[in-house]
Design an enzyme around this catalytic site. Sequence first.
Site, PDB file in Angstrom:
ATOM      1  CG  ASN A 210      -1.492   1.287   1.471  1.00 24.74           C
ATOM      2  OD1 ASN A 210      -2.568   1.841   0.929  1.00 24.74           O
ATOM      3  ND2 ASN A 210      -0.949   1.947   2.547  1.00 24.74           N
TER       4      ASN A 210
ATOM      5  CB  SER B  19      -3.926   5.290  -8.558  1.00 25.69           C
ATOM      6  OG  SER B  19      -4.488   6.655  -8.738  1.00 25.69           O
TER       7      SER B  19
ATOM      8  CE1 TYR C 147       0.403   8.202  -6.764  1.00 25.12           C
ATOM      9  CE2 TYR C 147      -1.704   8.666  -8.185  1.00 25.12           C
ATOM     10  CZ  TYR C 147      -1.129   8.186  -6.838  1.00 25.12           C
ATOM     11  OH  TYR C 147      -2.126   7.403  -6.040  1.00 25.12           O
TER      12      TYR C 147
ATOM     13  CB  ALA D 175       4.385   6.418 -15.586  1.00 21.50           C
ATOM     14  CB  SER D 176       4.834   5.160 -10.179  1.00 21.99           C
ATOM     15  OG  SER D 176       3.717   5.723  -9.635  1.00 21.99           O
ATOM     16  CE  LYS D 177       0.240   4.652  -6.545  1.00 24.06           C
ATOM     17  NZ  LYS D 177       0.315   3.617  -5.472  1.00 24.06           N
TER      18      LYS D 177
ATOM     19  CB  ILE E   8      -9.367   7.523  -0.938  1.00 23.13           C
ATOM     20  CG1 ILE E   8      -9.654   6.742  -1.925  1.00 23.13           C
ATOM     21  CG2 ILE E   8      -9.658   6.976   0.671  1.00 23.13           C
ATOM     22  CD1 ILE E   8     -11.107   6.402  -2.208  1.00 23.13           C
TER      23      ILE E   8
HETATM   24  P1  NAP Z   1      -1.084   8.923   2.812  1.00 21.28           P
HETATM   25  O1  NAP Z   1      -2.229   9.069   3.773  1.00 21.28           O
HETATM   26  O2  NAP Z   1      -0.372  10.029   2.254  1.00 21.28           O
HETATM   27  O3  NAP Z   1      -0.196   7.678   3.470  1.00 21.28           O
HETATM   28  C1  NAP Z   1       0.751   7.167   3.009  1.00 21.28           C
HETATM   29  C2  NAP Z   1       1.462   5.981   3.628  1.00 21.28           C
HETATM   30  O4  NAP Z   1       2.624   5.615   2.940  1.00 21.28           O
HETATM   31  C3  NAP Z   1       1.910   6.398   4.967  1.00 21.28           C
HETATM   32  O5  NAP Z   1       1.541   5.377   5.946  1.00 21.28           O
HETATM   33  C4  NAP Z   1       3.466   6.573   4.771  1.00 21.28           C
HETATM   34  O6  NAP Z   1       4.168   6.274   5.912  1.00 21.28           O
HETATM   35  C5  NAP Z   1       3.696   5.348   3.576  1.00 21.28           C
HETATM   36  N1  NAP Z   1       5.072   5.610   3.028  1.00 21.28           N
HETATM   37  C6  NAP Z   1       5.333   6.642   2.108  1.00 21.28           C
HETATM   38  N2  NAP Z   1       6.509   6.370   1.707  1.00 21.28           N
HETATM   39  C7  NAP Z   1       6.948   5.431   2.377  1.00 21.28           C
HETATM   40  C8  NAP Z   1       7.998   4.789   2.203  1.00 21.28           C
HETATM   41  N3  NAP Z   1       9.352   4.992   1.520  1.00 21.28           N
HETATM   42  N4  NAP Z   1       8.255   3.621   3.012  1.00 21.28           N
HETATM   43  C9  NAP Z   1       7.301   3.152   3.706  1.00 21.28           C
HETATM   44  N5  NAP Z   1       6.255   3.674   4.038  1.00 21.28           N
HETATM   45  C10 NAP Z   1       6.020   4.656   3.028  1.00 21.28           C
HETATM   46  O7  NAP Z   1      -1.839   8.143   1.317  1.00 21.28           O
HETATM   47  P2  NAP Z   1      -3.057   7.280   1.124  1.00 21.28           P
HETATM   48  O8  NAP Z   1      -3.810   8.149   0.594  1.00 21.28           O
HETATM   49  O9  NAP Z   1      -3.442   6.332   2.558  1.00 21.28           O
HETATM   50  O10 NAP Z   1      -2.301   6.341  -0.009  1.00 21.28           O
HETATM   51  C11 NAP Z   1      -2.211   4.926   0.039  1.00 21.28           C
HETATM   52  C12 NAP Z   1      -1.803   4.331  -1.046  1.00 21.28           C
HETATM   53  O11 NAP Z   1      -3.227   4.448  -1.864  1.00 21.28           O
HETATM   54  C13 NAP Z   1      -0.766   4.767  -1.769  1.00 21.28           C
HETATM   55  O12 NAP Z   1      -0.133   4.090  -2.624  1.00 21.28           O
HETATM   56  C14 NAP Z   1      -1.578   5.886  -2.984  1.00 21.28           C
HETATM   57  O13 NAP Z   1      -0.876   6.142  -4.149  1.00 21.28           O
HETATM   58  C15 NAP Z   1      -2.733   5.101  -3.229  1.00 21.28           C
HETATM   59  N6  NAP Z   1      -4.017   5.876  -3.634  1.00 21.28           N
HETATM   60  C16 NAP Z   1      -4.413   6.960  -2.632  1.00 21.28           C
HETATM   61  C17 NAP Z   1      -5.687   7.532  -3.161  1.00 21.28           C
HETATM   62  C18 NAP Z   1      -6.364   8.778  -2.390  1.00 21.28           C
HETATM   63  O14 NAP Z   1      -7.087   9.273  -3.088  1.00 21.28           O
HETATM   64  N7  NAP Z   1      -5.603   9.049  -1.189  1.00 21.28           N
HETATM   65  C19 NAP Z   1      -6.049   7.361  -4.418  1.00 21.28           C
HETATM   66  C20 NAP Z   1      -5.633   6.422  -5.356  1.00 21.28           C
HETATM   67  C21 NAP Z   1      -4.431   5.578  -4.693  1.00 21.28           C
HETATM   68  P3  NAP Z   1       4.923   7.453   7.132  1.00 21.28           P
HETATM   69  O15 NAP Z   1       4.077   8.501   7.145  1.00 21.28           O
HETATM   70  O16 NAP Z   1       5.282   6.372   8.087  1.00 21.28           O
HETATM   71  O17 NAP Z   1       6.343   7.804   6.237  1.00 21.28           O
END
Ligand code: NAP
Length: 238
Positions: free
Chosen positions: A81, A133, A146, A148-150, A179
Amino acid sequence: MKNVLITGGSRGIGKECAYEFSKVGYRVFLNYNNSQADAEKIKNETGAVIVKADISKSDEVKEMADFIHKNYGKTDVIVNNAGIAQQKLFTDISESDWDRMFDVNIKGMFLVTKAFVKDMIANHSGNIINVSSMWGVTGGSCEVHYSASKAAVIGFTKALAKELGPSGIRVNCVAPGVIETEMNSHLSAEDLECLCGETPLERTGKPNEVAKAILFLAENDSSFITGQVINVDGGMVI
Ligand code: NAP
């Protein structure tokens, strides 16, 4: 008791996964990088085992895997995640922006999966759920690196599902829409209104709505599903 590793479990979607998996009896290995206080709080509330590692760094991932193997044995489910996002015009994306995006969002997934999958192959069972995503499906303007990585996460999921299916391991992916997490805290009320307007369900999603889809993919209720991308986006991508 089944064991699940959740990367980026300290906040947002990963944090909700920790609560959902704990509720149904999993032992949760909660990976975090910077947010130690948040991770400690979840540990106190759920009994999760917290493990610090920057998933983009192979030595830190190895240390995390060694610690988990030595103290708890096999991992049954991996939730890949952890991720980062950034909004920039394509012409402003630097080489280091590009590298960091790919190091965390896809190389990290490779390193973590590789460190834990051998046990799954040996046991002929396991489950991997990756977080992509909707922008990985459709492409998002001002988020080329972003997106491209997803998109790479989707390719990774499909290829690995084909390779590991004969070993009894399922690999799936969720593609969330907008989200309510810190990742979207930069969006203005106007931006959010506009995004809701483009969403058939006319709202943003809650992180636990994504976590529940991830739990479904980890459980036997989804036993004949592999290599799929499940959009959890209120119908934004149809
Ligand atoms: P978030 O609230 O920003 O949380 C990101 C999480 O990733 C945090 O727990 C952070 O840990 C961890 N993280 C980041 N870089 C890291 C690293 N190098 N090593 C280990 N942990 C790392 O984001 P979120 O919205 O929950 O996103 C979670 C996933 O869902 C992501 O892959 C994101 O791309 C995907 N996503 C989110 C949305 C959205 O709308 N929110 C939409 C599509 C996809 P620390 O804080 O401990 O550093």
